[in-house]
Write an enzyme that holds these catalytic residues in place. Sequence first.
Site, PDB file in Angstrom:
ATOM      1  N   SER A 188       0.802  -1.222   0.000  1.00  0.00           N
ATOM      2  CA  SER A 188       0.000   0.000   0.000  1.00  0.00           C
ATOM      3  C   SER A 188       0.835   1.273   0.000  1.00  0.00           C
ATOM      4  CB  SER A 188      -0.938  -0.003   1.204  1.00  0.00           C
ATOM      5  OG  SER A 188      -0.209  -0.040   2.410  1.00  0.00           O
ATOM      6  N   HIS A 216      -4.865  -3.325  -2.943  1.00  0.00           N
ATOM      7  CA  HIS A 216      -4.434  -2.381  -3.985  1.00  0.00           C
ATOM      8  C   HIS A 216      -4.252  -3.038  -5.344  1.00  0.00           C
ATOM      9  CE1 HIS A 216      -4.083   0.881  -1.147  1.00  0.00           C
ATOM     10  NE2 HIS A 216      -3.682  -0.043  -0.295  1.00  0.00           N
ATOM     11  N   LYS A 247     -11.574   0.618  -2.648  1.00  0.00           N
ATOM     12  CA  LYS A 247     -10.480   1.216  -3.414  1.00  0.00           C
ATOM     13  C   LYS A 247     -10.872   1.189  -4.899  1.00  0.00           C
ATOM     14  CE  LYS A 247      -7.585   0.905   0.479  1.00  0.00           C
ATOM     15  NZ  LYS A 247      -7.028   0.027   1.468  1.00  0.00           N
TER      16      LYS A 247
END
Length: 407
Positions: A188, A216, A247
């Site tokens: 991250s 991610h 995300k």
Amino acid sequence: MSNMAQELERRLHDLRSQGLYRELRRIDSAQGPCIHIDGKTLLNFSSNDYLGLTNEPALKAAAADVVERYGAGAGASRLICGSLAVHHELDETIATFKGAEAALSFSTGYATALGTICALVDKDDVIVIDKLVHASIVDAARLCGAKLRVFAHNDLNDLEDILRWSEHRAHGNGTKHRVLIVTESVFSMGGDHAPLREMVELKERFGAWLMVDEAHATGIYGEHRRGLAEALGVGDHIDVQMGTLGKALGAAGGYICGSRPLIDYLVNRARSFIFSTAPVPAAAAAATAGIKFVQSKQGAERCRTLWQNVHELLGVHAQIPANNQSAILPIMIGNEGQAIAAATKLRARGIFIPAIRYPTVARDAARLRLTLTAAHTSEDVKQLRAELAAQDLVPGERRVYSHEPAR
Ligand SMILES: *Cc1c(COP(=O)(O)O)cnc(C)c1O
């Protein structure tokens, strides 16, 4: 001032003097490539909304529609009476998207890590984590009570040594120990990748379990955009696949997918799932719509735009090989005060990139965490490139500070 307030003032003063004080910055606009702060419009290079989905009409419409049909709240935890059809649809959509037997959504990624790790291992077991994993995994590893071992970042030799040690330990007192390895796929704060193929090979050789957090990577890697495990061809070999819905998927929440027994077990044992009110219907519906978007032709197109933006910023001379590309392109600074100064300077020039400091990263490993999204235009990226060049800032360095300790 009360005794407590005085004590806390003292602690805050210490944080300020170390350049570690944090405060909330109010944003008076929707999330997006441009944000309004203090009456100023800034180009935003800090979000994890990699595909620009937080403002996608399909997600907003899906959320609004279920609010009408199911209401604003879920009313209870899913095991009491809050297991609404929208939550089941989300779980099924995740499982199909990831090509897994089953999936379970949680209200946040943090709750996902905490509930899952604590359900899987306890004091008789060993948990082995990469030095740079996210705080949610570190906290879970401490809370679960298992013997905690940390391997140097992406260091397969160190991991192998620990696995060998845990094998000896298991033989020592005759009880059956489980060994759970946990890593992120794309880190991250550095944007670098874990060597998942080699880790799968190791975990199979030692009979350990492997959990991979794709926070991610979900939505932006692999042929079906399932994540880095798909891109590396090891999706089927990871026992516990974790990801977040807040995300690239544009909504909120976290998930686990894997075998049916894994998911049934978590429903029975993951305390952050059992003892927490189900996510609001709007969040579940937006996440489902986000996954469907990612799976569509438009999703593929968005993903291409994201990588085009990354290439545009780094230019043809980029040091990063294509198989290690990332939308997270940190600008390494080191000193906390200098990182804040650099962020402030960029803000004055209309560019928003936050300074990331201890305890998010190690002390003296402060950085500007620059992220690109598909919602940035090529003009935005050109402007960013010019501003960074003007200040001698180099994005996308993969330097890892050797002293970086576990948090
Ligand atoms: C953001 C993040 C989480 C936590 O997810 P939330 O949904 O924000 O709680 C977990 N793991 C990693 C690697 C993350 O980056």
